[in-house]
Scaffold this motif. Structure first.
Motif, PDB file in Angstrom:
ATOM      1  N   ARG A   1       0.678  -1.215   0.237  1.00 34.68           N
ATOM      2  CA  ARG A   1      -0.119  -0.393  -0.008  1.00 34.68           C
ATOM      3  C   ARG A   1       0.586   1.531   0.543  1.00 34.68           C
ATOM      4  NH1 ARG A   1      -5.573   0.120   3.641  1.00 34.68           N
ATOM      5  NH2 ARG A   1      -5.904  -0.940   2.116  1.00 34.68           N
ATOM      6  N   GLN A   2       1.988   0.992   1.024  1.00 34.79           N
ATOM      7  CA  GLN A   2       2.880   2.840   1.367  1.00 34.79           C
ATOM      8  C   GLN A   2       3.623   2.621  -0.931  1.00 34.79           C
ATOM      9  OE1 GLN A   2       5.345   1.115   4.371  1.00 34.79           O
ATOM     10  NE2 GLN A   2       4.503   2.183   5.808  1.00 34.79           N
ATOM     11  N   LEU A   3       4.234   1.471  -1.556  1.00 39.25           N
ATOM     12  CA  LEU A   3       4.301   1.864  -2.283  1.00 39.25           C
ATOM     13  C   LEU A   3       3.545   2.066  -3.254  1.00 39.25           C
ATOM     14  CD1 LEU A   3       6.384  -1.764  -3.168  1.00 39.25           C
ATOM     15  CD2 LEU A   3       7.424   0.788  -2.448  1.00 39.25           C
ATOM     16  N   GLU A   4       2.001   1.820  -3.274  1.00 39.36           N
ATOM     17  CA  GLU A   4       0.822   1.842  -4.417  1.00 39.36           C
ATOM     18  C   GLU A   4       0.849   3.798  -4.494  1.00 39.36           C
ATOM     19  OE1 GLU A   4      -3.725   1.244  -5.599  1.00 39.36           O
ATOM     20  OE2 GLU A   4      -2.687   0.632  -3.499  1.00 39.36           O
ATOM     21  N   TYR A   5       1.030   3.788  -2.856  1.00 40.19           N
ATOM     22  CA  TYR A   5       0.880   5.807  -2.500  1.00 40.19           C
ATOM     23  C   TYR A   5       2.126   6.534  -3.398  1.00 40.19           C
ATOM     24  CZ  TYR A   5      -2.461   4.629   1.046  1.00 40.19           C
ATOM     25  OH  TYR A   5      -3.669   3.988   1.770  1.00 40.19           O
TER      26      TYR A   5
ATOM     27  N   PRO B   1      11.650   2.563  -9.711  1.00 44.00           N
ATOM     28  CA  PRO B   1      11.073   1.664 -10.567  1.00 44.00           C
ATOM     29  C   PRO B   1      10.783   0.252 -10.004  1.00 44.00           C
ATOM     30  CG  PRO B   1      13.164   2.907 -11.046  1.00 44.00           C
ATOM     31  CD  PRO B   1      12.670   3.362  -9.996  1.00 44.00           C
ATOM     32  N   HIS B   2      11.613  -0.227  -8.632  1.00 44.01           N
ATOM     33  CA  HIS B   2      11.017  -0.851  -8.132  1.00 44.01           C
ATOM     34  C   HIS B   2       9.793  -1.772  -7.069  1.00 44.01           C
ATOM     35  CE1 HIS B   2      15.404  -2.813  -8.201  1.00 44.01           C
ATOM     36  NE2 HIS B   2      15.926  -1.194  -7.968  1.00 44.01           N
ATOM     37  N   ALA B   3       9.000   0.046  -6.964  1.00 44.88           N
ATOM     38  CA  ALA B   3       8.300  -0.166  -6.207  1.00 44.88           C
ATOM     39  C   ALA B   3       7.208  -0.462  -7.310  1.00 44.88           C
ATOM     40  CB  ALA B   3       8.010   1.744  -5.939  1.00 44.88           C
ATOM     41  N   ARG B   4       7.415   0.099  -8.874  1.00 43.80           N
ATOM     42  CA  ARG B   4       6.704  -0.667  -9.795  1.00 43.80           C
ATOM     43  C   ARG B   4       6.189  -1.975  -9.677  1.00 43.80           C
ATOM     44  NH1 ARG B   4       8.260   4.866 -13.638  1.00 43.80           N
ATOM     45  NH2 ARG B   4       6.534   6.423 -12.344  1.00 43.80           N
ATOM     46  N   ALA B   5       8.091  -2.461  -9.686  1.00 45.18           N
ATOM     47  CA  ALA B   5       7.374  -3.985 -10.454  1.00 45.18           C
ATOM     48  C   ALA B   5       7.161  -4.512  -9.105  1.00 45.18           C
ATOM     49  CB  ALA B   5       9.582  -3.982 -10.336  1.00 45.18           C
ATOM     50  N   ALA B   6       7.045  -3.927  -8.004  1.00 46.69           N
ATOM     51  CA  ALA B   6       6.634  -4.993  -6.870  1.00 46.69           C
ATOM     52  C   ALA B   6       5.317  -5.060  -7.047  1.00 46.69           C
ATOM     53  CB  ALA B   6       7.264  -4.480  -5.374  1.00 46.69           C
ATOM     54  N   LEU B   7       5.018  -3.986  -7.341  1.00 45.36           N
ATOM     55  CA  LEU B   7       2.604  -3.507  -7.517  1.00 45.36           C
ATOM     56  C   LEU B   7       2.255  -4.858  -8.910  1.00 45.36           C
ATOM     57  CD1 LEU B   7       1.740  -0.415  -7.182  1.00 45.36           C
ATOM     58  CD2 LEU B   7       1.595  -1.725  -5.258  1.00 45.36           C
ATOM     59  N   ALA B   8       3.059  -4.675 -10.014  1.00 48.11           N
ATOM     60  CA  ALA B   8       3.008  -5.349 -11.141  1.00 48.11           C
ATOM     61  C   ALA B   8       2.839  -6.659 -10.473  1.00 48.11           C
ATOM     62  CB  ALA B   8       3.987  -4.657 -12.160  1.00 48.11           C
ATOM     63  N   GLU B   9       4.056  -7.079 -10.301  1.00 47.37           N
ATOM     64  CA  GLU B   9       4.070  -8.461  -9.510  1.00 47.37           C
ATOM     65  C   GLU B   9       2.962  -9.912  -8.771  1.00 47.37           C
ATOM     66  OE1 GLU B   9       5.924 -12.475  -9.903  1.00 47.37           O
ATOM     67  OE2 GLU B   9       6.672 -10.123 -11.078  1.00 47.37           O
ATOM     68  N   ALA B  10       2.552  -8.230  -8.052  1.00 49.19           N
ATOM     69  CA  ALA B  10       1.412  -8.915  -7.168  1.00 49.19           C
ATOM     70  C   ALA B  10       0.168  -8.289  -7.926  1.00 49.19           C
ATOM     71  CB  ALA B  10       1.422  -7.057  -5.878  1.00 49.19           C
ATOM     72  N   GLU B  11      -0.201  -7.914  -8.668  1.00 44.97           N
ATOM     73  CA  GLU B  11      -1.125  -8.000  -9.578  1.00 44.97           C
ATOM     74  C   GLU B  11      -0.854  -9.523 -10.232  1.00 44.97           C
ATOM     75  OE1 GLU B  11      -0.661  -4.654 -11.983  1.00 44.97           O
ATOM     76  OE2 GLU B  11      -1.673  -3.659 -10.179  1.00 44.97           O
TER      77      GLU B  11
ATOM     78  N   HIS C   1       1.416  10.387   6.233  1.00 46.63           N
ATOM     79  CA  HIS C   1       1.490   9.542   7.208  1.00 46.63           C
ATOM     80  C   HIS C   1       2.397   8.308   6.795  1.00 46.63           C
ATOM     81  CE1 HIS C   1       2.035   7.031  11.000  1.00 46.63           C
ATOM     82  NE2 HIS C   1       1.420   6.632  10.594  1.00 46.63           N
ATOM     83  N   GLN C   2       0.871   7.710   5.921  1.00 51.29           N
ATOM     84  CA  GLN C   2       2.235   6.443   5.427  1.00 51.29           C
ATOM     85  C   GLN C   2       3.566   7.136   4.589  1.00 51.29           C
ATOM     86  OE1 GLN C   2       1.202   3.118   5.348  1.00 51.29           O
ATOM     87  NE2 GLN C   2      -1.009   3.516   6.924  1.00 51.29           N
ATOM     88  N   MET C   3       3.511   7.810   3.818  1.00 49.62           N
ATOM     89  CA  MET C   3       5.183   8.135   3.052  1.00 49.62           C
ATOM     90  C   MET C   3       5.798   9.165   4.489  1.00 49.62           C
ATOM     91  SD  MET C   3       4.173   7.776   0.038  1.00 49.62           S
ATOM     92  CE  MET C   3       6.194   8.320  -0.266  1.00 49.62           C
ATOM     93  N   ARG C   4       5.192   9.034   5.000  1.00 47.95           N
ATOM     94  CA  ARG C   4       6.871   9.666   6.457  1.00 47.95           C
ATOM     95  C   ARG C   4       7.632   7.831   6.971  1.00 47.95           C
ATOM     96  NH1 ARG C   4       2.829  13.607   7.828  1.00 47.95           N
ATOM     97  NH2 ARG C   4       2.524  12.140   9.657  1.00 47.95           N
ATOM     98  N   ALA C   5       5.889   6.897   6.861  1.00 48.98           N
ATOM     99  CA  ALA C   5       6.265   5.605   7.690  1.00 48.98           C
ATOM    100  C   ALA C   5       7.107   4.745   5.997  1.00 48.98           C
ATOM    101  CB  ALA C   5       5.623   4.823   8.201  1.00 48.98           C
ATOM    102  N   LEU C   6       6.787   5.264   4.995  1.00 46.25           N
ATOM    103  CA  LEU C   6       7.925   4.029   4.078  1.00 46.25           C
ATOM    104  C   LEU C   6       8.956   4.773   4.170  1.00 46.25           C
ATOM    105  CD1 LEU C   6       8.394   2.562   1.554  1.00 46.25           C
ATOM    106  CD2 LEU C   6       7.180   4.840   0.083  1.00 46.25           C
ATOM    107  N   GLU C   7       9.088   6.491   4.137  1.00 45.88           N
ATOM    108  CA  GLU C   7      10.653   7.207   4.101  1.00 45.88           C
ATOM    109  C   GLU C   7      11.605   6.864   5.565  1.00 45.88           C
ATOM    110  OE1 GLU C   7       9.577  11.242   2.031  1.00 45.88           O
ATOM    111  OE2 GLU C   7       9.055  11.091   3.858  1.00 45.88           O
ATOM    112  N   SER C   8      10.891   6.752   6.313  1.00 46.86           N
ATOM    113  CA  SER C   8      11.479   6.119   7.798  1.00 46.86           C
ATOM    114  C   SER C   8      12.279   4.221   6.991  1.00 46.86           C
ATOM    115  CB  SER C   8      10.836   6.239   8.210  1.00 46.86           C
ATOM    116  OG  SER C   8      10.966   5.906  10.041  1.00 46.86           O
ATOM    117  N   ALA C   9      11.242   4.025   6.833  1.00 41.41           N
ATOM    118  CA  ALA C   9      11.713   2.322   6.272  1.00 41.41           C
ATOM    119  C   ALA C   9      13.084   2.418   5.671  1.00 41.41           C
ATOM    120  CB  ALA C   9       9.915   1.686   6.074  1.00 41.41           C
ATOM    121  N   LEU C  10      12.369   2.828   4.737  1.00 45.34           N
ATOM    122  CA  LEU C  10      13.917   3.411   3.484  1.00 45.34           C
ATOM    123  C   LEU C  10      14.933   3.592   3.881  1.00 45.34           C
ATOM    124  CD1 LEU C  10      11.472   3.127   0.309  1.00 45.34           C
ATOM    125  CD2 LEU C  10      12.656   1.391   1.517  1.00 45.34           C
TER     126      LEU C  10
END
Length: 312
Positions: free
Chosen positions: A5-9, A67-77, A35-44
């Protein structure tokens, strides 16, 4: 922990250029998105976006991650699509990636046969000018199956489809068009200006390579962006051309000859992991119905070593 979800955001914010528009598209509140974007930035480990007065821009870390976020979402689909197929649903979408010449030559009749067998399955075709770009797209997760020359250092399954023959194209009134054997040596065309390919097309590399092996560098009379235009330009007399024999149209208005010695390359279908049932079924149909080396052109009579360039 990073979530899909964070990658989708992140992808939505970049696509819309605004947190407000991204929140509207995603049907979430802007504070929840932030909030989710700050959590993603903190994790990365760092900021992904720079917030400007009227827009946003990616930071260096953001450009690396996107690019890795896009690939991860495509793989999930695709994961969800695999689950539906495994449940026996003959529907969904199959993503096929191919180099330009493959989408012109061997794919159309295969896609027609597939449509008759599986009318409920949508096909999305992604085309690439070079085999390296095709392989990079598959690595990034942009398709279920790739069709092209044998990939280099590929760890996933590879299925050989056959050996592709190349043809030399000349206008019908060319003095060299009346070869009694239906073949022609590249050296006979060393002083000609060729119908060449744009530099980003893998067939440009192939033509340069085989001509270099024959002892000369091909001069370009014209460089074509579209592979499909090359037979038309050759028939119009702009220069000789080298093309996969399977893209020469039945109504070709010039003459197609086999190079002597022959020029060939192996075509394959490959996936990142073991293919699901639907992808495997398409690969089976491709292997059985693809006309990789058509027989309607005159057969070459080899007099020397064959050339096996592995570029797209």
């Amino acid at each position: 922990m990073t979530t899909l979800r964070q990658l989708e955001y992140l992808i939505s914010v970049v696509a819309t250029g605004s947190f407000t528009r991204a929140a509207e598209r995603l049907h979430v509140t802007q504070p929840a998105l932030s909030h989710q974007m700050r959590a993603l930035e903190s994790a990365l480990g760092g900021p992904l976006l720079e917030r400007l007065p009227r827009s946003i821009r990616l930071t260096p870390l953001g450009r690396a991650v996107l690019p890795h976020a896009r690939a991860a979402l495509a793989e999930a689909e695709r994961l969800h699509a695999v689950a539906r197929r495994t449940a026996g649903l003959d529907e969904g979408e199959l993503e096929i990636a191919a180099i330009y010449s493959v989408s012109l030559g061997i794919l159309p009749p295969v896609l027609r046969a597939w449509r008759r067998k599986h009318p409920g399955v949508r096909i999305r075709l992604r085309e690439y000018p070079h085999a390296d770009q095709l392989q990079a797209a598959m690595t990034a997760g942009r398709a279920d199956l790739a069709v092209g020359p044998t990939p280099t250092d590929w760890e996933g399954p590879i299925r050989e489809l056959g050996v592709e023959e190349f043809a030399l194209l000349l206008p019908a009134d060319d003095p060299l068009a009346n070869s009694p054997t239906g073949t022609l040596a590249l050296t006979e065309l060393a002083d000609r200006a060729w119908v060449h390919y744009s530099p980003d097309n893998g067939l440009a590399d192939l033509l340069d390579r085989v001509c270099a092996q024959a002892g000369f560098q091909p001069q370009a009379a014209i460089r074509a962006e579209q592979t499909s235009a090359v037979p038309l330009l050759a028939a119009a007399g702009l220069g000789p051309a080298l093309v996969p024999a399977n893209i020469v149209p039945p109504e070709f208005d010039g003459v197609a000859l086999r190079p002597n010695p022959p020029i060939r390359r192996t075509l394959t279908a490959y996936t990142r992991t073991r293919p699901d049932r639907l992808t495997a079924a398409f690969a089976d149909l491709l292997a059985h119905q693809a006309c990789v080396a058509p027989t309607r052109l005159p057969l070459a009579r080899p007099t020397g070593a064959e050339v096996h360039p592995q570029v797209g």
